[in-house]
Design a protein around this motif. Structure first.
Motif, short mmCIF file in Angstrom:
data_model
loop_
_atom_site.label_atom_id
_atom_site.label_comp_id
_atom_site.label_asym_id
_atom_site.label_seq_id
_atom_site.Cartn_x
_atom_site.Cartn_y
_atom_site.Cartn_z
N ASP A 169 0.82 -1.21 0.00
CA ASP A 169 0.00 0.00 0.00
C ASP A 169 0.85 1.26 0.00
O ASP A 169 0.56 2.22 -0.72
N ALA A 170 1.90 1.28 0.81
CA ALA A 170 2.75 2.48 0.88
C ALA A 170 3.47 2.72 -0.45
O ALA A 170 3.63 3.87 -0.87
N HIS A 171 3.92 1.65 -1.10
CA HIS A 171 4.60 1.82 -2.39
C HIS A 171 3.63 2.35 -3.44
O HIS A 171 3.96 3.27 -4.21
N SER A 172 2.44 1.81 -3.47
CA SER A 172 1.42 2.26 -4.41
C SER A 172 1.09 3.73 -4.17
O SER A 172 1.00 4.53 -5.11
N GLU A 173 0.94 4.10 -2.90
CA GLU A 173 0.67 5.49 -2.54
C GLU A 173 1.81 6.42 -2.98
O GLU A 173 1.58 7.50 -3.52
N ALA A 174 3.05 5.99 -2.76
CA ALA A 174 4.22 6.80 -3.15
C ALA A 174 4.28 6.95 -4.67
O ALA A 174 4.59 8.04 -5.18
N GLN A 175 3.98 5.88 -5.40
CA GLN A 175 4.00 5.97 -6.87
C GLN A 175 2.91 6.90 -7.38
O GLN A 175 3.13 7.70 -8.30
N ASN A 176 1.72 6.83 -6.78
CA ASN A 176 0.61 7.70 -7.20
C ASN A 176 0.94 9.15 -6.89
O ASN A 176 0.63 10.04 -7.69
N ALA A 177 1.54 9.43 -5.74
CA ALA A 177 1.92 10.80 -5.39
C ALA A 177 2.94 11.35 -6.37
O ALA A 177 2.88 12.52 -6.77
N ARG A 178 3.89 10.50 -6.79
CA ARG A 178 4.90 10.91 -7.76
C ARG A 178 4.24 11.26 -9.10
O ARG A 178 4.58 12.24 -9.74
#
Length: 182
Positions: A169-178
């Motif tokens: 979840d955190a990786h997906s969130e970081a990718q979406n924010a980028r």
């Protein structure tokens, strides 16, 4: 002659689903499971000479066939740092490709049996511990024990490795924010 009704009945091209190869996220890694990394890697004289000279390791045990023939093993040995790097490398596609943040360290490295030109290296990894990071939300520390064996099953390398890994979840969130920031 085709009519408009015939065109409407034809299926439209569908975008193919894309599956990207990746390692496992922190939440997917299981302790006390053996992850067998295949295929194996047959090591060659060229690997040994290139790695040894590229890393400025002029040890005659890796480069000088005549001198090595007079030593206890009777032949050149594969550079142990090449062996270690290959053991870790064999685990990457299955465990850490795209899911690792950083390698934190290697401990308990040993080479119980030599590797020779022409040997095939097979690696297995066991996750021996994992915990969520207390200072980095959405990330966790994973400890893995890598075991490299030759084609005869002799253990040629052991290493314990610690990595900082993403949770899914955190990786997906970081990718979406980028992506939003672009």
């Amino acid at each position: 002659m085709t009519t408009n009704s015939q065109h409407a009945a034809e299926p439209r091209a569908v975008e193919p689903r894309v599956i990207e190869q990746r390692g496992l996220y922190f939440d997917e890694l299981e302790e006390d499971v053996v992850y067998a990394h295949r295929p194996g890697r047959t090591v060659t004289e060229a690997d040994n000479v290139l790695f040894t000279t590229m890393t400025m390791n002029t040890q005659a045990l890796h480069l000088d066939a005549a001198w090595s023939a007079e030593q206890p093993f009777g032949q050149r040995l594969m550079n142990s740092m090449f062996t270690l790097a290959t053991v870790v490398g064999q685990s990457v596609p299955q465990l850490t490709q795209g899911t690792i943040i950083a390698q934190l360290g290697l401990t308990d490295v040993s080479f119980p049996h030599p590797m020779y030109h022409g040997d095939t290296l097979y690696t297995e990894t066991v996750v021996t511990g994992k915990r969520l990071s207390s200072s980095r939300p959405g990330q966790g520390i994973v400890t893995m024990k890598h075991t490299g064996r030759n084609q005869n099953g002799d253990v040629v390398a052991l290493a314990t490795r610690s990595c900082l890994m993403w949770t899914r979840d955190a990786h997906s969130e970081a990718q979406n924010a980028r992506k939003r920031a672009e």
